[in-house]
Enzyme design. Structure first.
Site, PDB file in Angstrom:
ATOM      1  N   ARG A 177       5.818   2.956  16.248  1.00  8.04           N
ATOM      2  CA  ARG A 177       6.430   1.359  16.321  1.00  8.04           C
ATOM      3  C   ARG A 177       7.016   1.402  17.626  1.00  8.04           C
ATOM      4  O   ARG A 177       8.027   0.412  17.602  1.00  8.04           O
ATOM      5  CB  ARG A 177       6.961   1.031  15.022  1.00  8.04           C
ATOM      6  CG  ARG A 177       6.344   0.776  13.885  1.00  8.04           C
ATOM      7  CD  ARG A 177       5.726  -0.484  13.933  1.00  8.04           C
ATOM      8  NE  ARG A 177       4.734  -0.515  12.478  1.00  8.04           N
ATOM      9  CZ  ARG A 177       5.299  -1.330  11.552  1.00  8.04           C
ATOM     10  NH1 ARG A 177       6.200  -1.779  11.604  1.00  8.04           N
ATOM     11  NH2 ARG A 177       4.340  -1.218  10.696  1.00  8.04           N
ATOM     12  N   ARG A 234       5.981 -12.348  21.423  1.00 13.23           N
ATOM     13  CA  ARG A 234       5.334 -12.870  20.246  1.00 13.23           C
ATOM     14  C   ARG A 234       5.638 -14.257  19.780  1.00 13.23           C
ATOM     15  O   ARG A 234       4.932 -15.108  19.286  1.00 13.23           O
ATOM     16  CB  ARG A 234       6.061 -12.036  18.962  1.00 13.23           C
ATOM     17  CG  ARG A 234       5.308 -12.205  17.561  1.00 13.23           C
ATOM     18  CD  ARG A 234       5.952 -11.652  16.513  1.00 13.23           C
ATOM     19  NE  ARG A 234       7.227 -12.092  16.314  1.00 13.23           N
ATOM     20  CZ  ARG A 234       8.171 -11.882  15.217  1.00 13.23           C
ATOM     21  NH1 ARG A 234       7.483 -11.250  14.230  1.00 13.23           N
ATOM     22  NH2 ARG A 234       9.176 -12.221  15.367  1.00 13.23           N
ATOM     23  N   ASP A 241      -2.846  -3.583  14.020  1.00 12.74           N
ATOM     24  CA  ASP A 241      -2.241  -3.309  12.788  1.00 12.74           C
ATOM     25  C   ASP A 241      -3.266  -2.501  11.971  1.00 12.74           C
ATOM     26  O   ASP A 241      -4.623  -2.413  12.131  1.00 12.74           O
ATOM     27  CB  ASP A 241      -1.542  -4.620  12.302  1.00 12.74           C
ATOM     28  CG  ASP A 241      -0.779  -4.155  10.800  1.00 12.74           C
ATOM     29  OD1 ASP A 241       0.452  -3.814  11.250  1.00 12.74           O
ATOM     30  OD2 ASP A 241      -1.250  -4.294   9.777  1.00 12.74           O
ATOM     31  N   TYR A 285      -2.549  -2.948  -0.154  1.00 16.82           N
ATOM     32  CA  TYR A 285      -2.284  -3.945   0.402  1.00 16.82           C
ATOM     33  C   TYR A 285      -3.577  -4.995   0.036  1.00 16.82           C
ATOM     34  O   TYR A 285      -3.269  -6.164  -0.632  1.00 16.82           O
ATOM     35  CB  TYR A 285      -2.191  -4.085   1.967  1.00 16.82           C
ATOM     36  CG  TYR A 285      -1.073  -3.481   2.365  1.00 16.82           C
ATOM     37  CD1 TYR A 285       0.255  -4.263   2.604  1.00 16.82           C
ATOM     38  CD2 TYR A 285      -0.912  -2.127   2.722  1.00 16.82           C
ATOM     39  CE1 TYR A 285       1.370  -3.726   3.096  1.00 16.82           C
ATOM     40  CE2 TYR A 285       0.168  -1.727   3.296  1.00 16.82           C
ATOM     41  CZ  TYR A 285       1.453  -2.249   3.405  1.00 16.82           C
ATOM     42  OH  TYR A 285       2.544  -1.529   3.913  1.00 16.82           O
TER      43      TYR A 285
HETATM   44  O1  1CP Z   1       3.884   0.538  18.460  1.00 14.24           O
HETATM   45  C1  1CP Z   1       3.260   0.926  17.333  1.00 14.24           C
HETATM   46  O2  1CP Z   1       3.365   1.833  16.556  1.00 14.24           O
HETATM   47  C2  1CP Z   1       1.577   0.275  17.196  1.00 14.24           C
HETATM   48  C3  1CP Z   1       1.720  -1.056  16.521  1.00 14.24           C
HETATM   49  C4  1CP Z   1       1.627  -0.785  14.974  1.00 14.24           C
HETATM   50  C5  1CP Z   1       1.312   0.136  13.914  1.00 14.24           C
HETATM   51  C6  1CP Z   1       0.681   1.484  14.262  1.00 14.24           C
HETATM   52  C7  1CP Z   1       2.175  -1.952  14.140  1.00 14.24           C
HETATM   53  C8  1CP Z   1       2.405  -3.269  14.809  1.00 14.24           C
HETATM   54  N1  1CP Z   1       1.623  -1.765  12.753  1.00 14.24           N
HETATM   55  C9  1CP Z   1       1.353  -0.183  12.733  1.00 14.24           C
HETATM   56  C10 1CP Z   1       0.728   0.375  11.472  1.00 14.24           C
HETATM   57  C11 1CP Z   1       1.285  -0.191  10.139  1.00 14.24           C
HETATM   58  N2  1CP Z   1       1.313  -1.519   9.661  1.00 14.24           N
HETATM   59  C12 1CP Z   1       1.549   0.789   8.985  1.00 14.24           C
HETATM   60  C13 1CP Z   1       1.452   2.133   9.009  1.00 14.24           C
HETATM   61  C14 1CP Z   1       2.733   2.504   9.668  1.00 14.24           C
HETATM   62  C15 1CP Z   1       3.925   2.361   9.024  1.00 14.24           C
HETATM   63  O3  1CP Z   1       4.377   2.807   7.820  1.00 14.24           O
HETATM   64  O4  1CP Z   1       4.871   1.922   9.658  1.00 14.24           O
HETATM   65  C16 1CP Z   1       1.838  -0.194   8.051  1.00 14.24           C
HETATM   66  C17 1CP Z   1       2.441   0.234   6.553  1.00 14.24           C
HETATM   67  C18 1CP Z   1       1.415  -1.522   8.352  1.00 14.24           C
HETATM   68  C19 1CP Z   1       1.407  -2.812   7.594  1.00 14.24           C
HETATM   69  C20 1CP Z   1       2.551  -3.799   8.197  1.00 14.24           C
HETATM   70  N3  1CP Z   1       2.231  -4.623   9.167  1.00 14.24           N
HETATM   71  C21 1CP Z   1       3.750  -3.875   7.872  1.00 14.24           C
HETATM   72  C22 1CP Z   1       4.795  -3.215   6.924  1.00 14.24           C
HETATM   73  C23 1CP Z   1       4.790  -4.045   5.676  1.00 14.24           C
HETATM   74  C24 1CP Z   1       5.482  -2.983   4.557  1.00 14.24           C
HETATM   75  O5  1CP Z   1       4.553  -3.137   3.524  1.00 14.24           O
HETATM   76  O6  1CP Z   1       6.334  -2.370   4.678  1.00 14.24           O
HETATM   77  C25 1CP Z   1       4.423  -4.925   8.659  1.00 14.24           C
HETATM   78  C26 1CP Z   1       5.874  -5.513   8.712  1.00 14.24           C
HETATM   79  C27 1CP Z   1       3.336  -5.204   9.631  1.00 14.24           C
HETATM   80  C28 1CP Z   1       3.223  -6.188  10.825  1.00 14.24           C
HETATM   81  C29 1CP Z   1       3.563  -5.539  11.871  1.00 14.24           C
HETATM   82  N4  1CP Z   1       2.806  -4.807  12.344  1.00 14.24           N
HETATM   83  C30 1CP Z   1       3.092  -4.031  13.895  1.00 14.24           C
HETATM   84  C31 1CP Z   1       4.652  -4.849  13.893  1.00 14.24           C
HETATM   85  C32 1CP Z   1       5.057  -4.758  15.545  1.00 14.24           C
HETATM   86  C33 1CP Z   1       4.611  -5.623  13.035  1.00 14.24           C
HETATM   87  C34 1CP Z   1       5.602  -6.663  12.901  1.00 14.24           C
HETATM   88  C35 1CP Z   1       5.156  -8.041  13.241  1.00 14.24           C
HETATM   89  C36 1CP Z   1       5.995  -8.958  13.777  1.00 14.24           C
HETATM   90  O7  1CP Z   1       6.834  -9.302  13.182  1.00 14.24           O
HETATM   91  O8  1CP Z   1       6.117  -8.903  15.199  1.00 14.24           O
END
Ligand code: 1CP
Length: 354
Positions: free
Chosen positions: A27, A40, A77, A154
């Site tokens: 992240r 964003r 994502d 999910y």
């Molecule tokens: O910088 C990076 O790492 C690249 C981008 C990235 C990656 C690898 C994002 C951007 N998401 C992910 C993977 C991801 N997404 C995972 C696996 C890794 C982990 O466990 O952290 C999971 C479970 C998700 C699902 C997801 N998407 C969540 C988690 C929800 C939960 O159940 O806890 C969330 C909040 C998102 C949205 C998201 N994806 C990425 C970002 C920066 C965000 C936040 C969105 C925002 O509000 O800007």
């Protein structure tokens, strides 16, 4: 393609000698960076950033401008895959991901099909090409996907979950239906990752955030087996270089032993297992990535430096370690604290490589 100027990350994943330990952060592009929040806000929402290759490229590059990181990670994502399968992904402000059409019955799961990946997810491959052009060989680009089980949670629960009631019921009452879900997502994910590799991804990581919520035998049948299927189907070569594969099961603990039997190159380790123990479990068969507790980044630069020193010492001498956190950086972190972490890895890690 331009020549890769910094290959320390790819070399470490293949357990080849390096002069220092490479570092990137899960992240690393995200909400803790004010410049990310600005992009964003201008785009309107998270998926609009993902769907626009120029914006996805911009936020991928942001952390590399601030820190001396050894890899970039595609901004996207794990839930783009079920979105492409027709589930209708959306994000409500301040809340996690949700699906308009979750697949909660056996019939709904049985009627899932592998989508046209090139057509539905072309925006991701465009982003990969745009980022590779912009990187110009500075550092390698990591592509990624979720594990079928993690993505499946999910799809079945309809969004984030703490207890996973629906998918756990499937595992216990209708395991062959869950097998089918794992198969369809694994097949789609194999095509998806291969298209990322074709577009220029130089390493890939599979995020298995929730697999370890299962009982050990269920983990092996559903999460591990479906990741193994993906790994067997991946293109392992790009431009004459091996494309290393990293599996990250959060909370794997002793299951790292089983994961090391999959034909991957590296395993991610979270902070609940020490790297010294993890190294013992995998017997140096694969490289290890991790594993500083992300909470450490809330502390002072001195405490962060001590955390880095302890993590490096826990892995010990020799190649095969990629420095990272044990899970993603959280939105409340002061960006300067990540700078302290990266600097400490640069200063302290050469001592572990002769
Ligand atoms: O910088 C990076 O790492 C690249 C981008 C990235 C990656 C690898 C994002 C951007 N998401 C992910 C993977 C991801 N997404 C995972 C696996 C890794 C982990 O466990 O952290 C999971 C479970 C998700 C699902 C997801 N998407 C969540 C988690 C929800 C939960 O159940 O806890 C969330 C909040 C998102 C949205 C998201 N994806 C990425 C970002 C920066 C965000 C936040 C969105 C925002 O509000 O800007």
């Amino acid at each position: 393609m331009s020549e890769l100027k910094n290959d320390v990350f790819l070399r470490a994943l293949l357990r080849q000698p390096v002069s220092r330990t490479p570092v990137w952060i899960m992240r690393q592009a995200g909400r803790y960076l004010p410049e990310y929040r600005e992009v964003r806000a201008q785009a309107g929402d998270f998926m609009s950033v993902c769907r626009n290759p120029e914006l996805a490229c911009e936020v991928t590059m942001q952390p590399l401008r601030r820190y001396e990181l050894d890899a970039a990670i595609l901004f996207s994502d794990i839930l783009t895959v079920p979105d492409a399968m027709g589930l209708g992904l959306y994000f409500e402000t301040g809340e996690g991901p949700k699906f308009e059409r979750p697949v909660q019955t056996a019939d709904a799961i049985r009627s899932l099909r592998v989508p046209n990946v090139e057509k539905q997810l072309g925006y991701v491959f465009d982003a990969v090409r745009t980022i590779r052009r912009e990187l110009d060989g500075k550092v390698p680009l990591i592509g990624f996907a979720g594990s079928p089980f993690t993505v499946g949670t999910y799809m079945v629960e309809g969004g984030s979950s703490r207890e996973f009631p629906t998918i756990k019921r499937l595992a216990k009452e209708a395991p062959e239906v869950l097998d089918h879900l794992m198969d369809v997502v694994a097949e789609t994910t194999t095509e998806y990752l291969n298209a990322q590799i074709d577009a220029g991804a130089q390493a890939v990581q599979i995020f298995d955030t929730w697999g370890a919520a299962l009982e050990a035998d269920e983990f092996r049948r559903f999460s591990l087996a479906s990741m193994q299927k993906i790994v067997e189907g991946l293109t392992r070569d790009n431009d004459g270089r091996k494309v290393p594969v990293i599996l990250f099961t959060k909370g794997a603990g002793r299951l790292l032993r089983d994961l090391a039997q999959v034909d991957c190159d590296a395993l991610g380790v979270d902070w609940t297992t020490s790297l010294a123990d993890a190294r013992g479990y995998v017997n140096d068969k694969v490289a290890l990535q991790g594993n500083l507790d992300p909470a450490t980044l809330r502390e002072s630069p001195e405490v962060i430096r001590k955390g880095v020193a302890d993590t490096l010492a826990s892995y010990g001498d020799g190649p095969g370690h990629v420095f990272n956190l044990g899970h993603g950086i959280t939105p409340d972190i002061d960006p300067d604290h990540l700078g302290a972490l990266v600097d400490a890895v640069h200063e302290l890690s050469p001592a572990y490589h002769s």
